[in-house]
Design a protein around this motif. Sequence first.
Motif, PDB file in Angstrom:
ATOM      1  N   ILE A  56       0.825  -1.192   0.000  1.00  0.00           N
ATOM      2  CA  ILE A  56       0.000   0.000   0.000  1.00  0.00           C
ATOM      3  C   ILE A  56       0.872   1.261   0.000  1.00  0.00           C
ATOM      4  CG2 ILE A  56      -1.721   1.280   1.321  1.00  0.00           C
ATOM      5  CD1 ILE A  56      -2.793  -1.381   2.301  1.00  0.00           C
ATOM      6  N   LYS A  57       2.043   1.187   0.580  1.00  0.00           N
ATOM      7  CA  LYS A  57       2.906   2.362   0.710  1.00  0.00           C
ATOM      8  C   LYS A  57       3.391   2.829  -0.662  1.00  0.00           C
ATOM      9  CE  LYS A  57       4.472   1.153   5.291  1.00  0.00           C
ATOM     10  NZ  LYS A  57       5.595   0.761   6.116  1.00  0.00           N
ATOM     11  N   THR A  58       3.512   4.121  -0.814  1.00  0.00           N
ATOM     12  CA  THR A  58       3.948   4.716  -2.070  1.00  0.00           C
ATOM     13  C   THR A  58       5.229   5.502  -1.823  1.00  0.00           C
ATOM     14  OG1 THR A  58       1.653   4.980  -2.695  1.00  0.00           O
ATOM     15  CG2 THR A  58       3.251   6.191  -3.970  1.00  0.00           C
ATOM     16  N   ASN A  59       6.180   5.347  -2.696  1.00  0.00           N
ATOM     17  CA  ASN A  59       7.395   6.142  -2.600  1.00  0.00           C
ATOM     18  C   ASN A  59       7.106   7.540  -3.131  1.00  0.00           C
ATOM     19  OD1 ASN A  59       8.916   4.077  -1.533  1.00  0.00           O
ATOM     20  ND2 ASN A  59       9.517   3.309  -3.543  1.00  0.00           N
ATOM     21  N   ILE A  60       7.810   8.515  -2.587  1.00  0.00           N
ATOM     22  CA  ILE A  60       7.561   9.912  -2.933  1.00  0.00           C
ATOM     23  C   ILE A  60       7.809  10.173  -4.418  1.00  0.00           C
ATOM     24  CG2 ILE A  60       8.279  12.298  -2.461  1.00  0.00           C
ATOM     25  CD1 ILE A  60       6.829  11.199  -0.116  1.00  0.00           C
ATOM     26  N   GLY A  61       8.813   9.577  -5.007  1.00  0.00           N
ATOM     27  CA  GLY A  61       9.159   9.862  -6.396  1.00  0.00           C
ATOM     28  C   GLY A  61       8.315   9.150  -7.431  1.00  0.00           C
ATOM     29  N   GLU A  62       7.461   8.220  -7.039  1.00  0.00           N
ATOM     30  CA  GLU A  62       6.670   7.454  -7.991  1.00  0.00           C
ATOM     31  C   GLU A  62       5.341   8.128  -8.279  1.00  0.00           C
ATOM     32  OE1 GLU A  62       6.135   3.584  -6.395  1.00  0.00           O
ATOM     33  OE2 GLU A  62       8.241   3.068  -6.507  1.00  0.00           O
ATOM     34  N   MET A  63       4.817   7.865  -9.452  1.00  0.00           N
ATOM     35  CA  MET A  63       3.490   8.364  -9.803  1.00  0.00           C
ATOM     36  C   MET A  63       2.445   7.498  -9.095  1.00  0.00           C
ATOM     37  SD  MET A  63       3.779  10.958 -11.725  1.00  0.00           S
ATOM     38  CE  MET A  63       2.136  11.103 -12.367  1.00  0.00           C
ATOM     39  N   ASP A  69      -3.157   5.566  -3.197  1.00  0.00           N
ATOM     40  CA  ASP A  69      -1.821   6.151  -3.277  1.00  0.00           C
ATOM     41  C   ASP A  69      -1.877   7.666  -3.193  1.00  0.00           C
ATOM     42  OD1 ASP A  69      -0.835   3.610  -3.566  1.00  0.00           O
ATOM     43  OD2 ASP A  69      -0.666   3.711  -5.739  1.00  0.00           O
ATOM     44  N   VAL A  70      -2.871   8.263  -3.859  1.00  0.00           N
ATOM     45  CA  VAL A  70      -3.023   9.721  -3.822  1.00  0.00           C
ATOM     46  C   VAL A  70      -3.330  10.169  -2.397  1.00  0.00           C
ATOM     47  CG1 VAL A  70      -4.421  11.663  -4.617  1.00  0.00           C
ATOM     48  CG2 VAL A  70      -3.728   9.893  -6.223  1.00  0.00           C
ATOM     49  N   GLY A  71      -4.219   9.456  -1.714  1.00  0.00           N
ATOM     50  CA  GLY A  71      -4.570   9.794  -0.338  1.00  0.00           C
ATOM     51  C   GLY A  71      -3.398   9.671   0.605  1.00  0.00           C
ATOM     52  N   VAL A  72      -2.588   8.635   0.418  1.00  0.00           N
ATOM     53  CA  VAL A  72      -1.407   8.447   1.266  1.00  0.00           C
ATOM     54  C   VAL A  72      -0.418   9.595   1.058  1.00  0.00           C
ATOM     55  CG1 VAL A  72       0.632   6.986   1.614  1.00  0.00           C
ATOM     56  CG2 VAL A  72      -1.620   5.951   1.440  1.00  0.00           C
ATOM     57  N   ARG A  73      -0.231   9.998  -0.200  1.00  0.00           N
ATOM     58  CA  ARG A  73       0.681  11.107  -0.472  1.00  0.00           C
ATOM     59  C   ARG A  73       0.185  12.410   0.151  1.00  0.00           C
ATOM     60  NH1 ARG A  73       2.983  11.454  -6.394  1.00  0.00           N
ATOM     61  NH2 ARG A  73       4.780  10.159  -6.014  1.00  0.00           N
ATOM     62  N   GLN A  74      -1.111  12.660   0.031  1.00  0.00           N
ATOM     63  CA  GLN A  74      -1.654  13.891   0.596  1.00  0.00           C
ATOM     64  C   GLN A  74      -1.544  13.898   2.115  1.00  0.00           C
ATOM     65  OE1 GLN A  74      -5.596  14.103  -1.012  1.00  0.00           O
ATOM     66  NE2 GLN A  74      -4.914  15.023  -2.929  1.00  0.00           N
ATOM     67  N   ALA A  75      -1.774  12.753   2.733  1.00  0.00           N
ATOM     68  CA  ALA A  75      -1.656  12.668   4.191  1.00  0.00           C
ATOM     69  C   ALA A  75      -0.210  12.903   4.626  1.00  0.00           C
ATOM     70  CB  ALA A  75      -2.145  11.311   4.681  1.00  0.00           C
ATOM     71  N   ARG A  76       0.734  12.314   3.903  1.00  0.00           N
ATOM     72  CA  ARG A  76       2.150  12.525   4.233  1.00  0.00           C
ATOM     73  C   ARG A  76       2.533  13.991   4.093  1.00  0.00           C
ATOM     74  NH1 ARG A  76       5.188   7.657   1.048  1.00  0.00           N
ATOM     75  NH2 ARG A  76       4.515   5.960   2.389  1.00  0.00           N
ATOM     76  N   THR A  78       0.586  16.614   4.287  1.00  0.00           N
ATOM     77  CA  THR A  78      -0.059  17.394   5.343  1.00  0.00           C
ATOM     78  C   THR A  78       0.700  17.263   6.656  1.00  0.00           C
ATOM     79  OG1 THR A  78      -2.210  17.082   4.299  1.00  0.00           O
ATOM     80  CG2 THR A  78      -2.212  17.748   6.609  1.00  0.00           C
ATOM     81  N   ILE A  79       1.099  16.068   6.991  1.00  0.00           N
ATOM     82  CA  ILE A  79       1.840  15.841   8.238  1.00  0.00           C
ATOM     83  C   ILE A  79       3.202  16.521   8.181  1.00  0.00           C
ATOM     84  CG2 ILE A  79       2.981  14.066   9.635  1.00  0.00           C
ATOM     85  CD1 ILE A  79       0.592  12.251   8.945  1.00  0.00           C
ATOM     86  N   MET A  80       3.869  16.426   7.036  1.00  0.00           N
ATOM     87  CA  MET A  80       5.169  17.068   6.902  1.00  0.00           C
ATOM     88  C   MET A  80       5.036  18.584   7.022  1.00  0.00           C
ATOM     89  SD  MET A  80       6.831  14.737   3.882  1.00  0.00           S
ATOM     90  CE  MET A  80       8.323  15.694   3.716  1.00  0.00           C
ATOM     91  N   ARG A  81       3.966  19.171   6.458  1.00  0.00           N
ATOM     92  CA  ARG A  81       3.754  20.611   6.555  1.00  0.00           C
ATOM     93  C   ARG A  81       3.487  21.020   7.997  1.00  0.00           C
ATOM     94  NH1 ARG A  81      -1.390  22.513   3.907  1.00  0.00           N
ATOM     95  NH2 ARG A  81      -2.176  22.011   5.953  1.00  0.00           N
ATOM     96  N   GLU A  82       2.663  20.228   8.698  1.00  0.00           N
ATOM     97  CA  GLU A  82       2.347  20.563  10.087  1.00  0.00           C
ATOM     98  C   GLU A  82       3.551  20.410  11.001  1.00  0.00           C
ATOM     99  OE1 GLU A  82      -0.989  18.127  11.049  1.00  0.00           O
ATOM    100  OE2 GLU A  82      -2.394  19.390   9.939  1.00  0.00           O
ATOM    101  N   ASP A  83       4.447  19.501  10.675  1.00  0.00           N
ATOM    102  CA  ASP A  83       5.659  19.320  11.478  1.00  0.00           C
ATOM    103  C   ASP A  83       6.734  20.342  11.137  1.00  0.00           C
ATOM    104  OD1 ASP A  83       4.510  17.206  12.748  1.00  0.00           O
ATOM    105  OD2 ASP A  83       5.533  15.653  11.580  1.00  0.00           O
ATOM    106  N   GLY A  84       6.515  21.142  10.104  1.00  0.00           N
ATOM    107  CA  GLY A  84       7.486  22.157   9.721  1.00  0.00           C
ATOM    108  C   GLY A  84       8.574  21.667   8.805  1.00  0.00           C
TER     109      GLY A  84
END
Length: 96
Positions: A56-63, A69-76, A78-84
């Motif tokens: 289920i996990k998607t690498n950042i560089g892959e389409m 996969d789109v939802g997992v990327r968006q969640a990641r 969002t979390i990265m933005r909130e963590d600064g």
Amino acid sequence: MSIIKKTIAALFLVAGLYAAYLIYQQSQLAGVLFVILALTVVVPLAVGRARRNSAIKTNIGEMPESNIDVGVRQARATIMREDGEIRGAPARKQSS
């Protein structure tokens, strides 16, 4: 490999049904619930539709290949933005 998985699933099913029969003699509801529990374990094993978490996990560089996969990327993101970790991204609006 498929034959081995189906054989193991059949063995689990037989063992589960036997255990359910023994439980059913004591309590009918518990026996029925045990059959349902056994089937939730045996059916995915027999059909081979069980997915691993690594699939289920998607690498950042892959389409992205699916909506998951789109939802997992968006969640990641969002979390990265909130963590600064992402700089320059607009701040999340606070509802008042």
